[in-house]
Structures are given as structure tokens and as C-alpha cells.
Design a protein around this motif. Sequence first.
Motif, mmCIF file in Angstrom:
data_model
loop_
_atom_site.group_PDB
_atom_site.id
_atom_site.type_symbol
_atom_site.label_atom_id
_atom_site.label_comp_id
_atom_site.label_asym_id
_atom_site.label_seq_id
_atom_site.Cartn_x
_atom_site.Cartn_y
_atom_site.Cartn_z
ATOM 1 N N THR A 136 1.077 -1.452 -0.056
ATOM 2 C CA THR A 136 0.494 -0.234 0.326
ATOM 3 C C THR A 136 0.496 1.310 0.084
ATOM 4 O O THR A 136 0.399 2.128 -0.575
ATOM 5 N N ILE A 137 1.635 0.937 0.368
ATOM 6 C CA ILE A 137 2.804 2.509 0.688
ATOM 7 C C ILE A 137 3.496 2.905 -0.626
ATOM 8 O O ILE A 137 3.260 3.601 -1.199
ATOM 9 N N LEU A 138 3.738 1.873 -1.462
ATOM 10 C CA LEU A 138 4.315 1.896 -2.829
ATOM 11 C C LEU A 138 2.891 1.962 -3.923
ATOM 12 O O LEU A 138 3.171 3.158 -4.802
ATOM 13 N N ASP A 139 1.741 1.660 -3.757
ATOM 14 C CA ASP A 139 0.961 1.829 -4.381
ATOM 15 C C ASP A 139 0.174 3.519 -4.261
ATOM 16 O O ASP A 139 -0.198 4.062 -5.826
ATOM 17 N N TYR A 140 0.470 4.117 -3.170
ATOM 18 C CA TYR A 140 0.133 5.643 -2.989
ATOM 19 C C TYR A 140 1.620 5.773 -3.468
ATOM 20 O O TYR A 140 0.599 7.491 -2.484
ATOM 21 N N ALA A 141 1.977 5.768 -3.284
ATOM 22 C CA ALA A 141 3.288 6.696 -3.141
ATOM 23 C C ALA A 141 3.507 7.724 -2.004
ATOM 24 O O ALA A 141 3.798 8.033 -2.120
ATOM 25 N N LEU A 142 3.779 6.796 -1.424
ATOM 26 C CA LEU A 142 3.566 7.651 0.028
ATOM 27 C C LEU A 142 4.979 7.210 0.366
ATOM 28 O O LEU A 142 5.849 6.942 0.550
ATOM 29 N N TYR A 143 5.410 8.988 1.786
ATOM 30 C CA TYR A 143 6.577 9.433 1.763
ATOM 31 C C TYR A 143 6.567 10.304 3.558
ATOM 32 O O TYR A 143 5.792 11.000 3.486
ATOM 33 N N ASP A 144 7.309 11.009 3.630
ATOM 34 C CA ASP A 144 7.201 11.460 4.668
ATOM 35 C C ASP A 144 6.770 12.759 4.141
ATOM 36 O O ASP A 144 7.670 13.819 3.624
ATOM 37 N N GLY A 145 6.174 14.170 4.633
ATOM 38 C CA GLY A 145 5.591 14.598 4.412
ATOM 39 C C GLY A 145 4.582 14.298 2.743
ATOM 40 O O GLY A 145 4.411 15.989 2.627
ATOM 41 N N ARG A 146 3.690 13.837 2.809
ATOM 42 C CA ARG A 146 3.060 13.729 1.474
ATOM 43 C C ARG A 146 2.108 14.298 2.064
ATOM 44 O O ARG A 146 1.435 14.002 3.964
ATOM 45 N N GLU A 147 1.256 15.355 1.607
ATOM 46 C CA GLU A 147 -0.329 15.852 1.490
ATOM 47 C C GLU A 147 -1.311 14.829 1.339
ATOM 48 O O GLU A 147 -0.715 14.497 -0.511
ATOM 49 N N LEU A 148 -2.450 14.172 1.583
ATOM 50 C CA LEU A 148 -3.019 13.586 0.926
ATOM 51 C C LEU A 148 -4.056 14.555 0.678
ATOM 52 O O LEU A 148 -4.900 14.910 2.110
ATOM 53 N N ALA A 149 -5.051 14.235 -0.120
ATOM 54 C CA ALA A 149 -6.268 14.895 0.118
ATOM 55 C C ALA A 149 -7.617 14.036 -0.019
ATOM 56 O O ALA A 149 -6.992 12.863 1.043
ATOM 57 N N GLU A 150 -8.602 14.700 0.755
ATOM 58 C CA GLU A 150 -9.639 14.009 1.671
ATOM 59 C C GLU A 150 -9.562 12.791 1.105
ATOM 60 O O GLU A 150 -9.869 12.051 1.495
ATOM 61 N N GLU A 151 -10.008 12.786 -0.781
ATOM 62 C CA GLU A 151 -10.351 11.126 -0.960
ATOM 63 C C GLU A 151 -9.554 10.478 -0.910
ATOM 64 O O GLU A 151 -9.364 9.305 -0.149
ATOM 65 N N GLU A 152 -8.010 11.107 -1.457
ATOM 66 C CA GLU A 152 -7.101 9.651 -1.028
ATOM 67 C C GLU A 152 -7.211 9.345 0.416
ATOM 68 O O GLU A 152 -6.064 7.719 1.081
ATOM 69 N N LEU A 153 -6.707 10.596 1.835
ATOM 70 C CA LEU A 153 -6.935 9.972 3.039
ATOM 71 C C LEU A 153 -7.773 8.548 3.517
ATOM 72 O O LEU A 153 -7.840 7.550 4.377
ATOM 73 N N ALA A 154 -9.120 9.124 2.486
ATOM 74 C CA ALA A 154 -10.274 7.873 2.605
ATOM 75 C C ALA A 154 -9.759 6.428 2.065
ATOM 76 O O ALA A 154 -10.339 5.508 2.990
ATOM 77 N N GLU A 155 -9.255 6.304 1.451
ATOM 78 C CA GLU A 155 -8.472 5.449 0.170
ATOM 79 C C GLU A 155 -7.906 4.783 1.466
ATOM 80 O O GLU A 155 -7.875 3.450 1.250
ATOM 81 N N LEU A 156 -7.555 5.358 1.823
ATOM 82 C CA LEU A 156 -5.987 5.406 2.563
ATOM 83 C C LEU A 156 -6.469 4.639 3.547
ATOM 84 O O LEU A 156 -5.887 3.122 4.237
ATOM 85 N N LYS A 157 -8.139 5.186 4.334
ATOM 86 C CA LYS A 157 -7.849 4.285 5.397
ATOM 87 C C LYS A 157 -8.605 3.193 5.114
ATOM 88 O O LYS A 157 -9.111 2.550 6.465
ATOM 89 N N ALA A 158 -8.966 3.394 4.282
ATOM 90 C CA ALA A 158 -10.436 1.632 3.692
ATOM 91 C C ALA A 158 -9.317 0.705 3.893
ATOM 92 O O ALA A 158 -9.560 -0.681 4.111
ATOM 93 N N ALA A 159 -8.233 1.243 3.264
ATOM 94 C CA ALA A 159 -7.018 -0.353 2.317
ATOM 95 C C ALA A 159 -6.656 -0.823 3.824
ATOM 96 O O ALA A 159 -5.957 -1.459 3.859
ATOM 97 N N ALA A 160 -6.092 0.644 4.806
ATOM 98 C CA ALA A 160 -6.017 0.077 6.110
ATOM 99 C C ALA A 160 -6.811 -0.506 7.163
ATOM 100 O O ALA A 160 -6.700 -1.996 7.123
ATOM 101 N N PHE A 161 -8.076 -0.564 6.916
ATOM 102 C CA PHE A 161 -8.880 -1.831 7.250
ATOM 103 C C PHE A 161 -9.099 -2.747 6.903
ATOM 104 O O PHE A 161 -9.073 -3.945 7.459
#
Length: 201
Positions: A32-57
Amino acid sequence: MKIEKLLPPAQPGKSWTVALEGGDTLRVPEGTILDYALYDGRELAEEELAELKAAAFSAALRTKAVHMLSSRLMSAGQLNEKLMAKGATDRQAAEIVAWAIDIGLLNDEEYAKALARHYQAKGYGIYKIKDELYRRRVPRQYWEGALVDLEDPEEIIDAFLAKKVKDPADRKEIKKASDALVRRGFSWSQVAAGVERLKKF
């Protein structure tokens, strides 16, 4: 929402921790880290955050599914039910069940056979075994295959009657033992045949 820090797992293969501003954290698989190209300091749009939370769940649910299936056998229906109880949506539960079947963690046909053997070994008859198959949400298409492999119940019935009936001429003892066998899932005809064998012994 900003990612304050990505924390790798203590053990390889485990989930990463995504620390968000404000103190919230998410645990997500490395993929998921790779899929969403996550890194320190990255800003997540509201929709991206919701998708990330769903993926985490979903990842957390998958981990729970593996834990549950590692500790005991169960049917696909039971796993689906338990995932729903933990907050999974219909789609999430169905996807995890399909994944568990695909990798061999779930097999309703083998589970049905194991369940039937287990309850026969405990001294139960076919009707009790069918009740358990139903209660444990095993699809009916697997019942016949599980039941056909069972041993003849005569020995179980004979052993039970021999233990419970001291005097084969005592009608009260016979009735009490016969009723108990019926409650354990044997048919009246099977029990009656057993009583006849006992009397001839």
C-alpha cells in the motif's frame, strides 16, 4: 492531511505505520505504501485519505482472518459472518473470503468432512451432524460427500446401549437409553435395531 512520518515494521513482511499530523496513525501493508506513493511530508487529499483508511482497514481484516483460520477450522460462511461482525462491508468480507479460498486457507468441502468425522467420533448420529453442518454454515452441496464417508453407526449405538443398559429386559432403561440416542442424532429405526441386537446378545 499531511503524513508526518512513515515507520517501517519491526519484522519484515509486517505492516508499516503511517503517522498523520494530529497524532492519528494507520497500519498498512508495504504494498500500500508503494501503491499510494507515500513518503514523509506527503499531503493527502481528503479522497486519498479515505481510500488509504479503507485499505488499512481491509489489511487489518485480512490479518484477523488469517489469525482466525490459523487457530481453528471454519466455513466460508462463518468467516464472512465474523468479518461482518468486525465491521467489514459485504464487499470487503466477500473479497477476503475469496482470497482465503484462493490461497487454500478455506475449503468448505474438506471442512464438512472433518466436521462430520469429528462429531461421529464423539458418538453422534447423522441428524446431529447435519445440524452442526447447518449451524456452521457449510453449503449443502458438500453435505452428501461428508456424510457418505462416515462409518456404519452400529458400533457407536451398540457401545452406547451396552454402557447405559444394565438389564436389557428393563423397559425404562431401554427407553431412557433410546431417547438419549435419538437426541444424539440417530434415527428411531437405527436405535430400534440396536436394541434388538442388545437383546439377542
